[in-house]
Design an enzyme around this catalytic site. Structure first.
Site, PDB file in Angstrom:
ATOM      1  CG  HIS A 153      -1.510   1.437  37.718  1.00 34.15           C
ATOM      2  ND1 HIS A 153      -2.393   0.740  38.509  1.00 34.15           N
ATOM      3  CD2 HIS A 153      -0.725   2.152  38.584  1.00 34.15           C
ATOM      4  CE1 HIS A 153      -2.174   1.030  39.795  1.00 34.15           C
ATOM      5  NE2 HIS A 153      -1.159   1.875  39.856  1.00 34.15           N
ATOM      6  CB  SER A 275       0.970 -12.288   8.133  1.00 33.28           C
ATOM      7  OG  SER A 275      -0.285 -12.422   7.496  1.00 33.28           O
ATOM      8  CE  LYS A 281       0.319  -8.928  11.682  1.00 29.62           C
ATOM      9  NZ  LYS A 281       0.230  -8.370  13.027  1.00 29.62           N
ATOM     10  CD  GLU A 288       2.379 -13.573  19.473  1.00 27.60           C
ATOM     11  OE1 GLU A 288       1.230 -13.128  19.457  1.00 27.60           O
ATOM     12  OE2 GLU A 288       2.991 -13.879  18.442  1.00 27.60           O
TER      13      GLU A 288
END
Ligand code: ARG
Length: 455
Positions: A153, A275, A281, A288
């Protein structure tokens, strides 16, 4: 090629929707390979003369050289790769080119071309999966003792070793390899010679062409099925989809682990992006995109399933649309596997962060309960209850289980002695998980050795 009974040519839009050369030009090698096997068989069977066979074969070899040199000239009027090759052959050798298509149809031609292509795609998937598995094994070996939290979980559950966690992916990806191998073995039958749909009146030798083209199981057994089956492409897409799911889960973990609250891993510059506004960043874009492409694979499988589901036997032009779907999935799969391999090989694991997280959330509570069962002969359900009270007390005190004093533990249950401290560390916890398939470092090392032997 088929204009004899026509009075006029197709409309420009008809040509555009009908042509597939932009896509199926990727089959040129297989198309020429299939034609060479076919013409050699026609010669051996005495269906066409030895001179014609020689001229056709020489012409086909010349076309192969031209295409390899990037000299394929696309022409929508010539529809597909099959008509491009045949038309070019006619330019090179003259009317004898017209004998190549004896006892053959584009229906069995495309079926054989595409099977050859998908078989090779299964091999490529296997090689790329093997490379990724190799990278995972290497990292698992480095981190057979590294401790991290195991989750259920996404809550800290019990400590595990990082090597064990990585080996879970080795298992998944090994099953993926076997799926591609199974699919390839099943598609290893040659449809060439089914002709348009009914077979042919010429005395062809289908065993010969099947062997020449490397189909291990010989020719397909039913001409209608031969030209209307695309199961083989669907099985490839299904195996791709399953692989995509596994890659997506690993990608998801890379993304989570690289986030600042976790900080379990750092991706190198080569696998990070910045970024345009936030100078600090480092984003895990490749992971992704792997995660996103898992959706593409399912879409590809779904799309071809829907193309096929209502088609009456045998060939319908709908089936021409199989290739764009499979080619796109193939390209994406290659990119995803290469990206994951690159990331796995080069990312850095932050052992301190992982260990600290493994030590949080009362992760050795199960070890305390097991200790009560083992040492004090307490039934497990009761041990669970007692341990729950210990967790509650530690939580109230703002400490972990080891932060409770001997007296505090005794007050919860008199059977708890200070010997319990031996099982409360994360190291002791993972070392104790020696059941087959468990996370103990010794098990992980054995699992790695066994996986290497299977590779
Ligand atoms: N380009 C076609 C395909 O990929 C080849 C088969 C064409 N057959 C036909 N009867 N029109 O499916």
């Amino acid at each position: 090629m088929w204009g004899g009974r026509f009075g006029g040519g197709p409309s420009a839009i008809m040509q555009q929707i009908n042509a597939s050369i932009g896509v199926d030009k990727r089959l040129w090698r297989q198309d020429i390979q299939g034609s060479r096997a076919h013409v050699a068989m026609l010669g051996k069977q005495g269906i066409i003369s030895a001179e014609d066979v020689a001229a056709i074969d020489k012409g086909l070899q010349q076309i192969a050289q031209e295409y390899a040199d990037g000299k394929l000239v696309e022409n929508l009027a010539l529809e597909d790769i099959h008509l491009h090759v045949e038309t070019r052959l006619k330019e090179i050798i003259g009317p004898a080119a017209g004998r190549l298509h004896t006892a053959r149809s584009r229906n069995d031609q495309v079926a054989v071309d595409f099977r050859l292509w998908v078989k090779a795609a299964c091999d490529e998937a296997d090689a790329a999966l093997k490379a990724l598995i190799g990278a995972l094994l290497k990292r698992a070996e480095e981190h057979a003792d590294t401790i991290m939290p195991g989750f259920t979980h996404l809550q800290v559950a019990q400590p595990v070793t990082l090597g064990h966690h990585l080996m879970a992916y080795v298992e998944m990806l090994s099953r993926d390899r076997s799926r591609f191998a199974d699919a390839k073995a099943r598609m290893d039958e040659c449809p060439l010679g089914a002709a348009a749909l009914a077979g042919t009146s010429f005395p062809i030798d289908r065993q010969m062409t099947a062997a020449a083209l490397g189909f291990a199981k010989g020719p397909t057994r039913n001409s209608l099925d031969s030209v209307s089956d695309r199961d083989f492409a669907l099985e490839y897409l299904s195996a791709t989809h399953m692989t995509g799911l596994h890659l997506s889960r690993l990608a998801e973990e890379i993304i989570i682990w690289a986030s600042q609250p976790y900080g379990f891993i750092t991706l190198p510059d080569a696998w990070s992006t910045g970024s345009s506004i936030m100078p600090q960043k480092r984003n895990p874009d490749a992971a992704e995109l792997v995660r996103a492409k898992a959706g593409e694979f399912l879409a590809a499988f779904t799309r071809l399933s829907v193309v096929m589901k209502g088609l009456p036997l045998a060939y319908s032009k709908d089936m021409q649309d199989d290739k764009s779907t499979v080619f796109a999935a193939f390209d994406d799969l290659g990119l995803c596997l290469a990206s994951m391999t690159g990331m796995v090989e080069t990312l850095t694991f932050n052992k301190a962060k992982m260990r600290a997280a493994a030590n949080s959330g009362f992760s050795t509570a199960t070890d305390l309960a097991d200790w009560l069962v083992r040492v004090a002969n307490v039934p497990f359900r009761e041990a669970h209850e007692i341990t729950g009270k210990c967790v509650k007390a530690a939580e109230a005190k703002g400490t972990d289980l080891n932060g409770l004093t001997d007296a505090e533990l005794k007050a919860i249950d008199a059977r708890i002695t200070r010997a319990v401290r031996d099982v409360l560390s994360v190291e002791a916890s993972v070392a104790s998980r020696t059941s087959f398939g468990g996370t103990a470092p010794a098990n992980v090392r054995a699992a790695i050795a066994a996986a290497r032997a299977r590779l």
